[in-house]
Design a protein around this motif. Sequence first.
Motif, PDB file in Angstrom:
ATOM      1  N   TYR A 236       0.807  -0.975   0.112  1.00 25.18           N
ATOM      2  CA  TYR A 236       0.032   0.023  -0.063  1.00 25.18           C
ATOM      3  C   TYR A 236       0.881   1.155   0.029  1.00 25.18           C
ATOM      4  CZ  TYR A 236      -3.371  -3.345   1.864  1.00 25.18           C
ATOM      5  OH  TYR A 236      -4.240  -4.512   1.993  1.00 25.18           O
ATOM      6  N   SER A 237       0.283   2.443  -0.395  1.00 25.30           N
ATOM      7  CA  SER A 237       0.938   3.654  -0.368  1.00 25.30           C
ATOM      8  C   SER A 237       0.144   4.642   0.190  1.00 25.30           C
ATOM      9  CB  SER A 237       1.619   4.357  -1.590  1.00 25.30           C
ATOM     10  OG  SER A 237       0.779   4.572  -2.423  1.00 25.30           O
ATOM     11  N   SER A 238       0.504   5.712   0.553  1.00 24.85           N
ATOM     12  CA  SER A 238      -0.334   7.054   0.586  1.00 24.85           C
ATOM     13  C   SER A 238      -1.105   7.310  -0.808  1.00 24.85           C
ATOM     14  CB  SER A 238       0.367   8.171   1.085  1.00 24.85           C
ATOM     15  OG  SER A 238       1.432   8.032   1.847  1.00 24.85           O
ATOM     16  N   ALA A 239      -2.318   7.717  -0.778  1.00 26.67           N
ATOM     17  CA  ALA A 239      -3.171   8.301  -2.086  1.00 26.67           C
ATOM     18  C   ALA A 239      -2.259   9.112  -2.778  1.00 26.67           C
ATOM     19  CB  ALA A 239      -4.295   8.486  -1.601  1.00 26.67           C
ATOM     20  N   ASP A 240      -1.439  10.014  -2.267  1.00 21.10           N
ATOM     21  CA  ASP A 240      -0.729  10.992  -2.978  1.00 21.10           C
ATOM     22  C   ASP A 240       0.650  10.492  -3.394  1.00 21.10           C
ATOM     23  OD1 ASP A 240       0.602  11.172  -0.610  1.00 21.10           O
ATOM     24  OD2 ASP A 240       0.043  13.284  -0.034  1.00 21.10           O
ATOM     25  N   SER A 241       0.903   9.305  -3.421  1.00 20.28           N
ATOM     26  CA  SER A 241       2.323   8.813  -3.675  1.00 20.28           C
ATOM     27  C   SER A 241       2.082   8.045  -5.207  1.00 20.28           C
ATOM     28  CB  SER A 241       2.874   7.816  -2.730  1.00 20.28           C
ATOM     29  OG  SER A 241       3.893   7.401  -2.960  1.00 20.28           O
ATOM     30  N   PHE A 242       2.590   8.053  -6.170  1.00 16.47           N
ATOM     31  CA  PHE A 242       2.243   7.633  -7.418  1.00 16.47           C
ATOM     32  C   PHE A 242       3.150   6.851  -7.904  1.00 16.47           C
ATOM     33  CE2 PHE A 242      -0.777  11.152  -6.720  1.00 16.47           C
ATOM     34  CZ  PHE A 242      -1.925  10.747  -7.443  1.00 16.47           C
ATOM     35  N   ALA A 243       2.902   5.738  -8.493  1.00 11.58           N
ATOM     36  CA  ALA A 243       3.818   4.964  -9.120  1.00 11.58           C
ATOM     37  C   ALA A 243       4.214   5.547 -10.453  1.00 11.58           C
ATOM     38  CB  ALA A 243       3.365   3.501  -9.267  1.00 11.58           C
ATOM     39  N   TYR A 244       5.621   5.736 -10.959  1.00  6.78           N
ATOM     40  CA  TYR A 244       5.755   6.359 -12.205  1.00  6.78           C
ATOM     41  C   TYR A 244       6.425   5.395 -13.230  1.00  6.78           C
ATOM     42  CZ  TYR A 244      10.202   7.618  -9.951  1.00  6.78           C
ATOM     43  OH  TYR A 244      11.459   7.226  -9.223  1.00  6.78           O
ATOM     44  N   THR A 245       6.218   4.191 -12.932  1.00  9.57           N
ATOM     45  CA  THR A 245       6.694   3.181 -13.762  1.00  9.57           C
ATOM     46  C   THR A 245       5.662   1.815 -13.724  1.00  9.57           C
ATOM     47  OG1 THR A 245       8.177   1.830 -12.354  1.00  9.57           O
ATOM     48  CG2 THR A 245       9.136   3.732 -13.742  1.00  9.57           C
ATOM     49  N   PRO A 246       5.580   1.206 -14.871  1.00  9.13           N
ATOM     50  CA  PRO A 246       4.449   0.097 -14.970  1.00  9.13           C
ATOM     51  C   PRO A 246       5.070  -0.868 -13.771  1.00  9.13           C
ATOM     52  CG  PRO A 246       5.433   0.530 -17.254  1.00  9.13           C
ATOM     53  CD  PRO A 246       6.284   1.406 -16.268  1.00  9.13           C
ATOM     54  N   SER A 247       3.986  -1.577 -13.412  1.00  7.38           N
ATOM     55  CA  SER A 247       4.457  -2.785 -12.255  1.00  7.38           C
ATOM     56  C   SER A 247       4.974  -3.759 -12.843  1.00  7.38           C
ATOM     57  CB  SER A 247       3.025  -2.988 -11.444  1.00  7.38           C
ATOM     58  OG  SER A 247       3.228  -3.815 -10.520  1.00  7.38           O
ATOM     59  N   PRO A 248       6.106  -4.408 -12.110  1.00  5.60           N
ATOM     60  CA  PRO A 248       6.325  -5.838 -12.521  1.00  5.60           C
ATOM     61  C   PRO A 248       5.469  -6.874 -12.264  1.00  5.60           C
ATOM     62  CG  PRO A 248       7.478  -4.960 -10.635  1.00  5.60           C
ATOM     63  CD  PRO A 248       6.686  -3.897 -11.117  1.00  5.60           C
ATOM     64  N   ILE A 249       4.425  -6.439 -11.297  1.00  6.36           N
ATOM     65  CA  ILE A 249       3.618  -7.698 -11.007  1.00  6.36           C
ATOM     66  C   ILE A 249       2.102  -6.789 -11.110  1.00  6.36           C
ATOM     67  CG2 ILE A 249       2.443  -9.220  -9.225  1.00  6.36           C
ATOM     68  CD1 ILE A 249       5.194  -9.378  -8.123  1.00  6.36           C
ATOM     69  N   PRO A 250       1.636  -6.622 -12.233  1.00  2.97           N
ATOM     70  CA  PRO A 250       0.500  -5.762 -12.629  1.00  2.97           C
ATOM     71  C   PRO A 250      -0.922  -6.482 -12.140  1.00  2.97           C
ATOM     72  CG  PRO A 250       1.058  -6.941 -14.467  1.00  2.97           C
ATOM     73  CD  PRO A 250       2.279  -7.390 -13.679  1.00  2.97           C
ATOM     74  N   SER A 251      -1.686  -5.689 -11.805  1.00  2.00           N
ATOM     75  CA  SER A 251      -3.130  -5.869 -11.525  1.00  2.00           C
ATOM     76  C   SER A 251      -4.135  -5.152 -11.661  1.00  2.00           C
ATOM     77  CB  SER A 251      -2.961  -6.193  -9.803  1.00  2.00           C
ATOM     78  OG  SER A 251      -4.524  -6.213  -9.240  1.00  2.00           O
ATOM     79  N   PRO A 252      -5.485  -5.570 -12.332  1.00  3.47           N
ATOM     80  CA  PRO A 252      -6.235  -4.414 -12.423  1.00  3.47           C
ATOM     81  C   PRO A 252      -6.754  -3.417 -10.933  1.00  3.47           C
ATOM     82  CG  PRO A 252      -7.139  -6.616 -13.005  1.00  3.47           C
ATOM     83  CD  PRO A 252      -5.931  -6.738 -12.240  1.00  3.47           C
ATOM     84  N   HIS A 253      -6.311  -4.046  -9.808  1.00 11.65           N
ATOM     85  CA  HIS A 253      -6.822  -3.399  -8.801  1.00 11.65           C
ATOM     86  C   HIS A 253      -5.553  -2.094  -8.300  1.00 11.65           C
ATOM     87  CE1 HIS A 253     -10.315  -5.304  -7.454  1.00 11.65           C
ATOM     88  NE2 HIS A 253      -9.569  -6.277  -7.663  1.00 11.65           N
ATOM     89  N   GLN A 254      -4.444  -2.171  -9.238  1.00 12.96           N
ATOM     90  CA  GLN A 254      -3.217  -1.367  -9.020  1.00 12.96           C
ATOM     91  C   GLN A 254      -3.814   0.059  -9.171  1.00 12.96           C
ATOM     92  OE1 GLN A 254       0.194  -1.430 -11.375  1.00 12.96           O
ATOM     93  NE2 GLN A 254       0.936   0.532 -10.957  1.00 12.96           N
ATOM     94  N   GLY A 255      -3.677   0.838  -8.013  1.00 10.15           N
ATOM     95  CA  GLY A 255      -4.078   1.891  -7.868  1.00 10.15           C
ATOM     96  C   GLY A 255      -5.344   2.428  -7.187  1.00 10.15           C
ATOM     97  N   ASP A 256      -6.033   1.197  -6.771  1.00  6.33           N
ATOM     98  CA  ASP A 256      -7.443   1.513  -6.292  1.00  6.33           C
ATOM     99  C   ASP A 256      -7.313   2.085  -4.794  1.00  6.33           C
ATOM    100  OD1 ASP A 256      -8.666  -0.024  -8.146  1.00  6.33           O
ATOM    101  OD2 ASP A 256      -9.389  -1.727  -7.181  1.00  6.33           O
TER     102      ASP A 256
END
Length: 296
Positions: A236-256
């Motif tokens: 998990y992260s803070s909502a205001d922290s944004f991943a700026y590369t694609p995830s190595p373990i992608p999921s439709p829930h990423q960013g929920d």
Amino acid sequence: MKPQDVLAHRATVLSDEQRCAFFDQGFLVLPDYVPQAWLHRLRAAMAELLDRSRAVTQSDSIYVLEEGHSRNTPRLHRVSSPQDQHAVFWEFFTDPVMTDLAADVVGPDVKFHHAKLNVKSGKGSQGFGWHQDIPAWPHTDFSPVTIGVYIDGCTDQQGPLTVAEGSHAGPLFSMYDDSGNFVVKIRDKDLRWLTDDKVRTITGGPGTTLLLNCRVVHGSSPNRASAARPLLLPVYSSADSFAYTPSPIPSPHQGDIVRGQPARFASFDTRPVEMPPDWRFGYKPVWAHKKPTPAY
Ligand SMILES: O=C(O)CCC(=O)C(=O)O
């Protein structure tokens, strides 16, 4: 969100001392934290996944097989994105038992990034070399936290997670080997500072939970006992922290957003991060590099 801003919000689960210990040392252990009722459900869901893996003959993007895996004797090292394989895991990751805990260290607005279930079958061959997590999935700040749950507990013999206390405050190390492969393993020459007195070994009973900051140096050895050592690892992260590369373990829930509200502004911590390979063009898993202690 930065630690000082997180601490300005009232905690729900942790004491002020526990939160400060997490920010000072980069990790926190909560013995027997997850209630039995949840552990029952997680075990049942895991058993279903293990059963499905009988049909799998080589490691793929979901199942990482352990040596000796067969239809009759399913043996797993890892299941990637368990929440996309079985609804119970997503229910658990979005339950307040997890999201309120995450909020105490990332702030009231909580975002999901990815998850793994490291099964570590008994008498296994695979450990995880010393590494840091954030270089695999850089974010605009260093709020991401992995919340590890030992579903059945973990003894000394089962390849417990080992953590270099306070290492989150130090530098990020390269996760590439001398041939330029992204192996998620710190080179030996970069580990001379890591003496035994800095290493904490995390063992505990069923439901014991570990909060791990994304910069902390950690790893684990293979499981030498006969019982598996399932460790569930949502990030998990803070909502205001944004991943700026694609995830190595992608999921439709990423960013929920799993608690609170989405952010209108991004939080930035400008300490540098070495970039991972461009995962858009396919992810070559670490075990494919034939290294002795793969991590991802
Ligand atoms: O499962 C373990 O023992 C270690 C897991 C780990 O370090 C990781 O997945 O990044």
